[in-house]
Motif scaffolding. Structure first.
Motif, PDB file in Angstrom:
ATOM      1  N   ASP A  61       5.872 -24.306 -37.617  1.00  0.00           N
ATOM      2  CA  ASP A  61       6.539 -25.309 -38.440  1.00  0.00           C
ATOM      3  C   ASP A  61       5.587 -26.086 -39.346  1.00  0.00           C
ATOM      4  OD1 ASP A  61       9.084 -24.693 -37.596  1.00  0.00           O
ATOM      5  OD2 ASP A  61       9.262 -26.379 -36.219  1.00  0.00           O
ATOM      6  N   ASN A  62       4.326 -26.181 -38.977  1.00  0.00           N
ATOM      7  CA  ASN A  62       3.403 -27.009 -39.768  1.00  0.00           C
ATOM      8  C   ASN A  62       2.701 -26.243 -40.894  1.00  0.00           C
ATOM      9  OD1 ASN A  62       1.791 -25.527 -38.087  1.00  0.00           O
ATOM     10  ND2 ASN A  62       0.480 -27.215 -37.464  1.00  0.00           N
ATOM     11  N   LEU A  63       2.951 -24.941 -41.032  1.00  0.00           N
ATOM     12  CA  LEU A  63       2.353 -24.167 -42.112  1.00  0.00           C
ATOM     13  C   LEU A  63       2.876 -24.668 -43.456  1.00  0.00           C
ATOM     14  CD1 LEU A  63       0.642 -21.587 -42.897  1.00  0.00           C
ATOM     15  CD2 LEU A  63       2.849 -20.449 -43.041  1.00  0.00           C
ATOM     16  N   ILE A  64       1.987 -24.885 -44.413  1.00  0.00           N
ATOM     17  CA  ILE A  64       2.365 -25.319 -45.757  1.00  0.00           C
ATOM     18  C   ILE A  64       2.579 -24.088 -46.641  1.00  0.00           C
ATOM     19  CG2 ILE A  64       1.670 -26.637 -47.797  1.00  0.00           C
ATOM     20  CD1 ILE A  64       2.253 -28.363 -45.320  1.00  0.00           C
ATOM     21  N   LEU A  65       3.733 -24.028 -47.285  1.00  0.00           N
ATOM     22  CA  LEU A  65       4.051 -22.908 -48.158  1.00  0.00           C
ATOM     23  C   LEU A  65       3.322 -23.033 -49.494  1.00  0.00           C
ATOM     24  CD1 LEU A  65       7.893 -22.745 -47.501  1.00  0.00           C
ATOM     25  CD2 LEU A  65       6.114 -21.299 -46.505  1.00  0.00           C
ATOM     26  N   LYS A  66       3.033 -21.865 -50.080  1.00  0.00           N
ATOM     27  CA  LYS A  66       2.382 -21.815 -51.384  1.00  0.00           C
ATOM     28  C   LYS A  66       3.295 -21.079 -52.367  1.00  0.00           C
ATOM     29  CE  LYS A  66      -1.278 -19.759 -49.634  1.00  0.00           C
ATOM     30  NZ  LYS A  66      -1.015 -19.683 -48.229  1.00  0.00           N
ATOM     31  N   ASN A  67       3.152 -21.389 -53.644  1.00  0.00           N
ATOM     32  CA  ASN A  67       3.951 -20.734 -54.673  1.00  0.00           C
ATOM     33  C   ASN A  67       3.790 -19.219 -54.555  1.00  0.00           C
ATOM     34  OD1 ASN A  67       5.682 -20.849 -56.977  1.00  0.00           O
ATOM     35  ND2 ASN A  67       3.932 -20.222 -58.210  1.00  0.00           N
ATOM     36  N   GLY A  68       4.896 -18.499 -54.580  1.00  0.00           N
ATOM     37  CA  GLY A  68       4.854 -17.047 -54.507  1.00  0.00           C
ATOM     38  C   GLY A  68       4.902 -16.486 -53.102  1.00  0.00           C
ATOM     39  N   ASP A  69       4.896 -17.359 -52.076  1.00  0.00           N
ATOM     40  CA  ASP A  69       5.017 -16.860 -50.708  1.00  0.00           C
ATOM     41  C   ASP A  69       6.353 -16.145 -50.526  1.00  0.00           C
ATOM     42  OD1 ASP A  69       2.581 -17.717 -49.715  1.00  0.00           O
ATOM     43  OD2 ASP A  69       3.383 -19.507 -48.734  1.00  0.00           O
ATOM     44  N   VAL A  70       6.358 -15.200 -49.598  1.00  0.00           N
ATOM     45  CA  VAL A  70       7.587 -14.514 -49.225  1.00  0.00           C
ATOM     46  C   VAL A  70       7.932 -14.971 -47.811  1.00  0.00           C
ATOM     47  CG1 VAL A  70       8.690 -12.298 -48.790  1.00  0.00           C
ATOM     48  CG2 VAL A  70       7.047 -12.531 -50.669  1.00  0.00           C
ATOM     49  N   VAL A  71       9.100 -15.594 -47.683  1.00  0.00           N
ATOM     50  CA  VAL A  71       9.549 -16.118 -46.396  1.00  0.00           C
ATOM     51  C   VAL A  71      10.691 -15.258 -45.877  1.00  0.00           C
ATOM     52  CG1 VAL A  71      10.645 -18.073 -45.244  1.00  0.00           C
ATOM     53  CG2 VAL A  71       8.859 -18.472 -46.952  1.00  0.00           C
ATOM     54  N   ALA A  72      10.593 -14.839 -44.641  1.00  0.00           N
ATOM     55  CA  ALA A  72      11.658 -14.063 -44.005  1.00  0.00           C
ATOM     56  C   ALA A  72      12.334 -14.933 -42.944  1.00  0.00           C
ATOM     57  CB  ALA A  72      11.093 -12.801 -43.368  1.00  0.00           C
ATOM     58  N   VAL A  73      13.659 -14.910 -42.957  1.00  0.00           N
ATOM     59  CA  VAL A  73      14.452 -15.636 -41.971  1.00  0.00           C
ATOM     60  C   VAL A  73      14.981 -14.591 -40.991  1.00  0.00           C
ATOM     61  CG1 VAL A  73      16.420 -17.152 -41.596  1.00  0.00           C
ATOM     62  CG2 VAL A  73      15.061 -17.367 -43.698  1.00  0.00           C
ATOM     63  N   ILE A  74      14.496 -14.680 -39.736  1.00  0.00           N
ATOM     64  CA  ILE A  74      14.756 -13.633 -38.748  1.00  0.00           C
ATOM     65  C   ILE A  74      15.574 -14.217 -37.609  1.00  0.00           C
ATOM     66  CG2 ILE A  74      13.687 -11.926 -37.225  1.00  0.00           C
ATOM     67  CD1 ILE A  74      11.127 -12.350 -39.058  1.00  0.00           C
ATOM     68  N   PRO A  75      16.817 -13.750 -37.436  1.00  0.00           N
ATOM     69  CA  PRO A  75      17.661 -14.279 -36.363  1.00  0.00           C
ATOM     70  C   PRO A  75      17.217 -13.743 -35.007  1.00  0.00           C
ATOM     71  CG  PRO A  75      18.777 -12.478 -37.433  1.00  0.00           C
ATOM     72  CD  PRO A  75      17.486 -12.707 -38.200  1.00  0.00           C
ATOM     73  N   PRO A  76      17.711 -14.389 -33.933  1.00  0.00           N
ATOM     74  CA  PRO A  76      17.394 -13.872 -32.591  1.00  0.00           C
ATOM     75  C   PRO A  76      17.922 -12.438 -32.444  1.00  0.00           C
ATOM     76  CG  PRO A  76      18.722 -15.883 -32.470  1.00  0.00           C
ATOM     77  CD  PRO A  76      18.588 -15.512 -33.908  1.00  0.00           C
ATOM     78  N   VAL A  77      17.187 -11.648 -31.708  1.00  0.00           N
ATOM     79  CA  VAL A  77      17.578 -10.250 -31.489  1.00  0.00           C
ATOM     80  C   VAL A  77      18.105 -10.130 -30.068  1.00  0.00           C
ATOM     81  CG1 VAL A  77      16.764  -7.869 -31.437  1.00  0.00           C
ATOM     82  CG2 VAL A  77      15.807  -9.466 -33.097  1.00  0.00           C
ATOM     83  N   SER A  78      19.215  -9.449 -29.939  1.00  0.00           N
ATOM     84  CA  SER A  78      19.755  -9.217 -28.590  1.00  0.00           C
ATOM     85  C   SER A  78      20.086  -7.736 -28.456  1.00  0.00           C
ATOM     86  CB  SER A  78      20.996 -10.072 -28.354  1.00  0.00           C
ATOM     87  OG  SER A  78      22.020  -9.689 -29.230  1.00  0.00           O
ATOM     88  N   GLY A  79      20.309  -7.348 -27.266  1.00  0.00           N
ATOM     89  CA  GLY A  79      20.637  -5.953 -27.021  1.00  0.00           C
ATOM     90  C   GLY A  79      20.029  -5.484 -25.713  1.00  0.00           C
ATOM     91  N   GLY A  80      20.178  -4.252 -25.455  1.00  0.00           N
ATOM     92  CA  GLY A  80      19.648  -3.787 -24.193  1.00  0.00           C
ATOM     93  C   GLY A  80      19.320  -2.356 -24.172  1.00  0.00           C
TER      94      GLY A  80
END
Length: 80
Positions: A61-80
């Motif tokens: 959470d404390n990482l500072i973003l920089k212009n041009g960064d690529v951010v991925a939003v990854i949901p929880p994974v479930s399965g078995g």
């Protein structure tokens, strides 16, 4: 700053896109970015948690973003 944001799994359905350009101010942290996302896409509150990766590495959470960064939003994974 312009942040390329990629959505995966259920987050794609919740925001209606797999990729968006999101503008944020300088010195925006990952924690702040999550707040921006939830404000713009309140549907994201429907999932308990999701991980954030910046430039293909999981980020704290404390990482500072920089212009041009690529951010991925990854949901929880479930399965078995």
């Amino acid at each position: 700053m312009n942040i390329k944001t990629l959505f995966f799994g259920i987050t794609t359905d919740l925001v209606g896109a797999s990729e968006l350009q999101i503008d944020v101010t300088e010195n925006t942290s990952v924690k702040d970015f999550k707040l921006v996302l939830k404000k713009a896409y309140s549907q994201l509150e429907n999932i308990n948690s999701y991980a954030i990766a910046v430039n293909e590495e999981y980020a704290t959470d404390n990482l500072i973003l920089k212009n041009g960064d690529v951010v991925a939003v990854i949901p929880p994974v479930s399965g078995g």
